[in-house]
Scaffold this motif. Structure first.
Motif, PDB file in Angstrom:
ATOM      1  N   VAL A   1       0.845  -1.201   0.000  1.00  0.00           N
ATOM      2  CA  VAL A   1       0.000   0.000   0.000  1.00  0.00           C
ATOM      3  C   VAL A   1       0.883   1.255   0.000  1.00  0.00           C
ATOM      4  CG1 VAL A   1      -1.646   1.339   1.400  1.00  0.00           C
ATOM      5  CG2 VAL A   1      -1.997  -1.122   1.063  1.00  0.00           C
ATOM      6  N   LEU A   2       1.931   1.231   0.791  1.00  0.00           N
ATOM      7  CA  LEU A   2       2.859   2.367   0.829  1.00  0.00           C
ATOM      8  C   LEU A   2       3.472   2.617  -0.549  1.00  0.00           C
ATOM      9  CD1 LEU A   2       4.630   4.441   2.509  1.00  0.00           C
ATOM     10  CD2 LEU A   2       6.325   2.606   2.546  1.00  0.00           C
ATOM     11  N   ILE A   3       3.942   1.578  -1.193  1.00  0.00           N
ATOM     12  CA  ILE A   3       4.583   1.742  -2.505  1.00  0.00           C
ATOM     13  C   ILE A   3       3.559   2.200  -3.538  1.00  0.00           C
ATOM     14  CG2 ILE A   3       5.920   0.607  -4.317  1.00  0.00           C
ATOM     15  CD1 ILE A   3       7.363   1.221  -1.546  1.00  0.00           C
ATOM     16  N   ASP A   4       2.334   1.699  -3.464  1.00  0.00           N
ATOM     17  CA  ASP A   4       1.279   2.198  -4.361  1.00  0.00           C
ATOM     18  C   ASP A   4       1.065   3.695  -4.147  1.00  0.00           C
ATOM     19  OD1 ASP A   4       0.883  -0.304  -5.473  1.00  0.00           O
ATOM     20  OD2 ASP A   4      -0.913  -0.754  -4.280  1.00  0.00           O
ATOM     21  N   GLY A   5       1.126   4.142  -2.886  1.00  0.00           N
ATOM     22  CA  GLY A   5       0.981   5.562  -2.583  1.00  0.00           C
ATOM     23  C   GLY A   5       2.144   6.381  -3.137  1.00  0.00           C
ATOM     24  N   VAL A   6       3.341   5.848  -3.056  1.00  0.00           N
ATOM     25  CA  VAL A   6       4.506   6.533  -3.629  1.00  0.00           C
ATOM     26  C   VAL A   6       4.348   6.651  -5.142  1.00  0.00           C
ATOM     27  CG1 VAL A   6       6.989   6.343  -4.072  1.00  0.00           C
ATOM     28  CG2 VAL A   6       6.103   5.925  -1.768  1.00  0.00           C
ATOM     29  N   ILE A   7       3.922   5.580  -5.776  1.00  0.00           N
ATOM     30  CA  ILE A   7       3.718   5.601  -7.228  1.00  0.00           C
ATOM     31  C   ILE A   7       2.681   6.663  -7.591  1.00  0.00           C
ATOM     32  CG2 ILE A   7       2.810   4.272  -9.183  1.00  0.00           C
ATOM     33  CD1 ILE A   7       4.190   1.790  -7.795  1.00  0.00           C
TER      34      ILE A   7
END
Length: 165
Positions: A151-157
Motif C-alpha cells: 500500500v505504501l509503494i502504491d501511494g509513492v507511485i
C-alpha cells in the motif's frame, strides 16, 4: 562502532588497524563507500529493463531486501557525503551513482527535471521510514506487513504520477 571493537572482531591489535585506516571516521567512510556501492549494484540489477510502476516496485523491494539482509550496511549507506570535504569525494561519487539509478527509475514517468529530486526524496523517505520501523519492531499490530508495504509503494507511485502532471 569503535576501532577497539573492530580490532577485537578482526582478531588484531588496534595499532594494526592504523595501517589500513587513519581514524574511526575514515573507517566509517570506507564502510559507507562499500555499502553504497553494493546497494547501487543491487538497485541497478533489480531495475534494469523496467519502467514506470514496475521499476519503482523493483527498486523499493531491492532496498527493503538489502536492509533486511544487511541492516548495518543499509544504515551505513544512509550517510550523505560532505561535499565540502575532499575525504568524502569517493563517497560522493558512489552516492551519485545511486542517484543515477534512482533517477533512471523515475524518468520513466516523464517527470520535469525540477521534480526529480523531490520524487527521489519521497521514494527514499517512504522506504526508509517503513524499513526502519519494520527492523526496529515498530509495527506491533498483527496485520500483514507486506500488505501495508505494498500500500505504501502504491501511494509513492501515485505521488510520483502526481508530480509528473
Amino acid at each position: 562502532m569503535t576501532l577497539a571493537a573492530v580490532a577485537g572482531r578482526a582478531g588484531v591489535a588496534v595499532p594494526s588497524l592504523y595501517k589500513h585506516v587513519s581514524s574511526l571516521d575514515d573507517l566509517r567512510r570506507s564502510v559507507a563507500i562499500e555499502s553504497v556501492t553494493e546497494l547501487t549494484r543491487v538497485l541497478a540489477a533489480a531495475t534494469i529493463g523496467r519502467a514506470g510502476p514496475e521499476a519503482i516496485r523493483a527498486a523499493a523491494d531491492a532496498i527493503r531486501d538489502f536492509a533486511h539482509r544487511h541492516p548495518g550496511r543499509y544504515a551505513a549507506a544512509q550517510v550523505a557525503p560532505d561535499g565540502s570535504d575532499p575525504a568524502d569525494a569517493e563517497l560522493a561519487a558512489r552516492a551519485a551513482e545511486t542517484l543515477t539509478v534512482l533517477s533512471g527509475v523515475l524518468r520513466g514517468f516523464g517527470l520535469p527535471e525540477d521534480e526529480l529530486v523531490d520524487a527521489i526524496r519521497m521514494l527514499r523517505s517512504a522506504i526508509h521510514g517503513f524499513v526502519t520501523l519494520e527492523l526496529g519492531g515498530g509495527f506491533g499490530l498483527p496485520d500483514d506487513l507486506d500488505r501495508s508495504y505494498a500500500v505504501l509503494i502504491d501511494g509513492v507511485i501515485a505521488g510520483v504520477e502526481l508530480l509528473a502532471r
